[in-house]
Design an enzyme around this catalytic site. Structure first.
Site, short mmCIF file in Angstrom:
data_model
loop_
_atom_site.label_atom_id
_atom_site.label_comp_id
_atom_site.label_asym_id
_atom_site.label_seq_id
_atom_site.Cartn_x
_atom_site.Cartn_y
_atom_site.Cartn_z
N TYR A 1 -38.20 9.52 42.31
CA TYR A 1 -37.10 9.99 43.16
C TYR A 1 -37.62 10.55 44.49
CZ TYR A 1 -33.13 9.76 39.90
OH TYR A 1 -32.11 9.36 39.08
N LYS B 1 -44.38 5.52 30.17
CA LYS B 1 -44.63 4.08 30.18
C LYS B 1 -46.13 3.91 30.45
CE LYS B 1 -43.25 -0.23 29.96
NZ LYS B 1 -42.71 -0.86 28.75
N ASP C 1 -33.29 10.65 33.56
CA ASP C 1 -31.95 10.33 34.06
C ASP C 1 -31.31 9.28 33.16
OD1 ASP C 1 -29.77 10.13 35.93
OD2 ASP C 1 -30.68 8.27 36.66
N ASP D 1 -39.17 2.16 26.73
CA ASP D 1 -38.34 1.07 26.19
C ASP D 1 -38.07 1.29 24.71
OD1 ASP D 1 -41.06 0.65 25.82
OD2 ASP D 1 -41.01 -1.50 26.23
N ASP E 1 -28.16 9.80 30.00
CA ASP E 1 -26.87 9.09 29.99
C ASP E 1 -26.69 8.33 28.68
OD1 ASP E 1 -26.15 9.93 32.57
OD2 ASP E 1 -25.35 7.95 33.09
C1 IPM Z 1 -27.86 12.90 37.53
C2 IPM Z 1 -27.32 11.94 38.54
C3 IPM Z 1 -28.13 12.10 39.82
C4 IPM Z 1 -29.54 11.71 39.52
C5 IPM Z 1 -27.58 11.34 41.03
C6 IPM Z 1 -26.15 11.67 41.32
C7 IPM Z 1 -28.44 11.57 42.25
O1 IPM Z 1 -27.34 10.65 38.05
O2 IPM Z 1 -27.87 14.11 37.80
O3 IPM Z 1 -28.25 12.46 36.44
O4 IPM Z 1 -29.88 10.51 39.51
O5 IPM Z 1 -30.36 12.60 39.29
MG MG Z 2 -27.82 10.55 35.99
#
Ligand code: IPM
Ligand code: MG
Length: 353
Positions: free
Chosen positions: A141, A188, A244, A220, A248
């Protein structure tokens, strides 16, 4: 106690869930004799529209003067033009980096009341209780990047310094000590040099913590293990991008992305608290947003930045009680279709404090 809280509602459903959270925090303050001062600032797309910058200086100043930051969400289709020179997300990234919030805590647990609606088999979801610790201010990032406009080549760089890995792994391993004493590090290392440094550093840090069991997974494989044996995980530590993605994925275990809170911390008590769900522009302004992720983030703020553990617990228990009563927002209503609005849900939670 007295505390100043910077409130950054942002875009999409951010403002709706943030309003609910400040109201809930006011109720908590009244009940317990605290004085919370809320100071609002702009971030994200709405800040770009108003000032040209996703994180105006004024907002930074508000955050500098606060004990903690409560943030809704940033982003939306109207600001996602790939050729744009500024993006709402830049505001959030800058905020994390400016304050050096290197440890992003994302707890994921299953709620018995929601297990029947989950897309995974109920027996797999029994006793899932995972704490993700995501490195938040380095890695790909923030590595060297070159964007060539409409050219044919662009690059991003995944880079880690040993000290950056050390500090986040220390947070993760200490968290594991207070939980089930298991740490899973995701990398990884079979392909990426920065991830071999990551793994080496994890092994070294772990040498001081004989009581914590350590497992390494390649990212993975980790995506698969997360769905096939979710209950076996305790603390999972990962770099910025893998954390990240995995967090999710793990939201599926909790029934909805709307359920998940996060805390972004550094070595002192200051922190940034935001739900994991994002701006959800498709449902913004319709009263459909699930405020639980935001409420749980507010609870984490009380716990980590303000040292108000019993007040934090009171929010978490009020949410549990509302869910146990069968109260559902649209995202967790399943086939029943009996959903209440964001504000109706919030009012019931407040009544159960
Ligand atoms: C998160 C989001 C952020 C990230 C975005 C909105 C920049 O996806 O907080 O997980 O990728 O960190
Ligand atoms: Mg995110």
């Amino acid at each position: 106690m007295k505390a100043t809280i910077a409130v950054l509602p942002g875009d999409g459903i951010g403002p709706e869930v943030t309003t609910c959270a400040t109201e809930l925090l006011r109720a908590v303050a009244d009940k317990n004799g605290h004085e919370f001062q809320f100071v609002e600032g702009m971030i994200g797309g709405c800040a770009i529209d108003a000032t040209g910058a996703p994180l105006p200086d004024e907002t930074l100043a508000i955050c500098e003067g606060a004990d903690a930051i409560l943030l809704g969400a940033v982003g939306g289709p109207q600001w996602s033009d790939p050729t744009a020179s500024v993006r709402p997300e830049d505001g959030l990234l800058k905020l994390r980096q400016h304050f050096g919030l290197f440890a992003n805590l994302r707890p994921v647990k299953t709620y018995p009341a929601l297990v029947e609606h989950a897309p995974l088999r109920a027996d797999l979801l029994q006793d899932v209780d995972i704490l993700f610790v995501r490195e938040l201010v380095s890695g790909i990032y923030f590595g060297d990047r070159q964007e060539q406009g409409d050219g044919d080549v662009s690059h991003d760089t995944m880079r880690y310094h040993r000290s950056e890995v050390e500090q986040v792994v220390n947070v993760a391993i200490r968290a594991a000590q207070g939980r089930r004493k298991k740490l899973c590090s995701v990398d990884k290392a079979n392909v990426l040099a920065s991830m071999r440094l990551w793994r080496r550093t994890v092994v070294e840090v772990h040498e001081e913590y004989a009581d914590v069991e350590l497992e390494h997974l390649l990212v993975d494989a980790a995506t698969m293990h997360l769905l096939t044996r979710p209950a076996s995980f305790d603390v999972i530590v990962a770099g910025n991008m893998f954390g990240d993605i995995l967090s999710d994925e793990a939201s599926v275990l909790a029934g909805s992305l709307g359920m998940l809170p996060s805390a972004s911390l550094r070595s002192d008590q200051f922190g940034l608290y935001e739900p994991v769900h994002g701006s959800a522009p498709d449902i913004a302004g319709q009263g459909k947003a699930n405020p639980i992720g935001m409420f749980l983030s507010a609870a984490m703020m009380l716990r980590y930045s303000l040292q108000l553990e019993s007040e934090a617990r009171s929010i978490e228990m009020a949410i549990d009680a509302a869910l146990a009563d069968g109260l559902r927002t649209a995202d967790i209503a399943g086939k029943s279709g009996n959903a209440v609005s964001t504000s109706e849900f919030a009012a019931v939670v407040a009544s159960k404090l």
